[in-house]
Design a protein around this motif. Structure first.
Motif, PDB file in Angstrom:
ATOM      1  N   TYR A  19       0.833  -1.204   0.000  1.00  0.00           N
ATOM      2  CA  TYR A  19       0.000   0.000   0.000  1.00  0.00           C
ATOM      3  C   TYR A  19       0.867   1.252   0.000  1.00  0.00           C
ATOM      4  O   TYR A  19       0.618   2.194  -0.746  1.00  0.00           O
ATOM      5  CB  TYR A  19      -0.935  -0.003   1.210  1.00  0.00           C
ATOM      6  N   THR A  20       1.903   1.257   0.829  1.00  0.00           N
ATOM      7  CA  THR A  20       2.780   2.416   0.908  1.00  0.00           C
ATOM      8  C   THR A  20       3.486   2.656  -0.420  1.00  0.00           C
ATOM      9  O   THR A  20       3.524   3.777  -0.926  1.00  0.00           O
ATOM     10  CB  THR A  20       3.822   2.231   2.035  1.00  0.00           C
ATOM     11  N   SER A  23       0.516   3.079  -3.479  1.00  0.00           N
ATOM     12  CA  SER A  23      -0.579   4.032  -3.375  1.00  0.00           C
ATOM     13  C   SER A  23      -0.207   5.289  -2.589  1.00  0.00           C
ATOM     14  O   SER A  23      -0.365   6.402  -3.089  1.00  0.00           O
ATOM     15  CB  SER A  23      -1.780   3.351  -2.723  1.00  0.00           C
TER      16      SER A  23
END
Length: 196
Positions: A19-20, A23
């Protein structure tokens, strides 16, 4: 039990890292982008034309992204004076970068081909102005009527004789294609100073 805890923590760590990296960091990079000089928001007609552009699938054959000189021949083809920048798309949601280039890039179409007559003939039947074009015709954007029925607010589309309707009728543009033309005329890549 300790293996299941380690597995659980590992899965959570992998999801958070994904995610880091995919996104959060790209979102932070794009958070403070400013509009490129000369970029303006769309008028009502341009925004409606953008909706027509999306609805009728123009994005599937046309791109709106000029690549840098060392990544392609876009600038050499005369498609725009410079590569596009992130600030060029500040008013676009969603961004209409395109999926393929079956037709030419439209990033700077307003500078390359501003003629209303050309665009209307092109939408009515692309081969009327571009022999050999693979673009489909969009006759549903137009009404074919008697010359005496043309309203003062309408403009007739000039067509070569072989593409003109029979029986002396004329072709007039509907609101959707007028708005689409307005949107295309908003697609302009302004030159920038070399320092920018």
């Amino acid at each position: 039990m300790t293996r299941s805890v380690i597995l659980f923590v590992g899965v959570i760590a992998a999801v958070l890292m994904s995610y880091t990296g995919l996104s959060l960091l790209p979102g932070l990079q794009l958070f403070d982008i400013e509009a490129t000089p000369g970029t303006t928001d769309y008028t009502f007609e341009e925004a409606r034309g953008r909706e027509v552009y999306i609805r009728d699938g123009c994005i599937y054959c046309h791109t709106q992204q000029i690549r840098p000189e060392n990544f392609g021949a876009d600038i050499a083809r005369g498609w725009a004076p410079r590569p596009t920048k992130a600030g060029d798309y500040i008013h676009d949601d969603p961004h209409l970068l395109g999926t393929s280039r079956t037709g030419p890039d439209l990033s700077d179409i307003a500078s390359r081909q501003p003629s209303w007559d050309w665009h209307m003939a092109h939408f009515y039947n692309p081969r009327a102005v571009s022999p050999g074009s693979v673009m489909p015709a969009y006759p549903f954007y137009f009404d074919v009527i008697e010359p005496g029925a043309v309203l003062a607010s309408q403009r007739t589309v000039p067509l070569p004789a072989e593409f003109a309707p029979p029986d002396g009728k004329v072709v007039v543009a509907k609101e959707d294609v007028e708005n689409l033309y307005a949107y295309l005329m908003a697609l302009r890549v302004e030159p920038l100073d070399a320092a920018e």
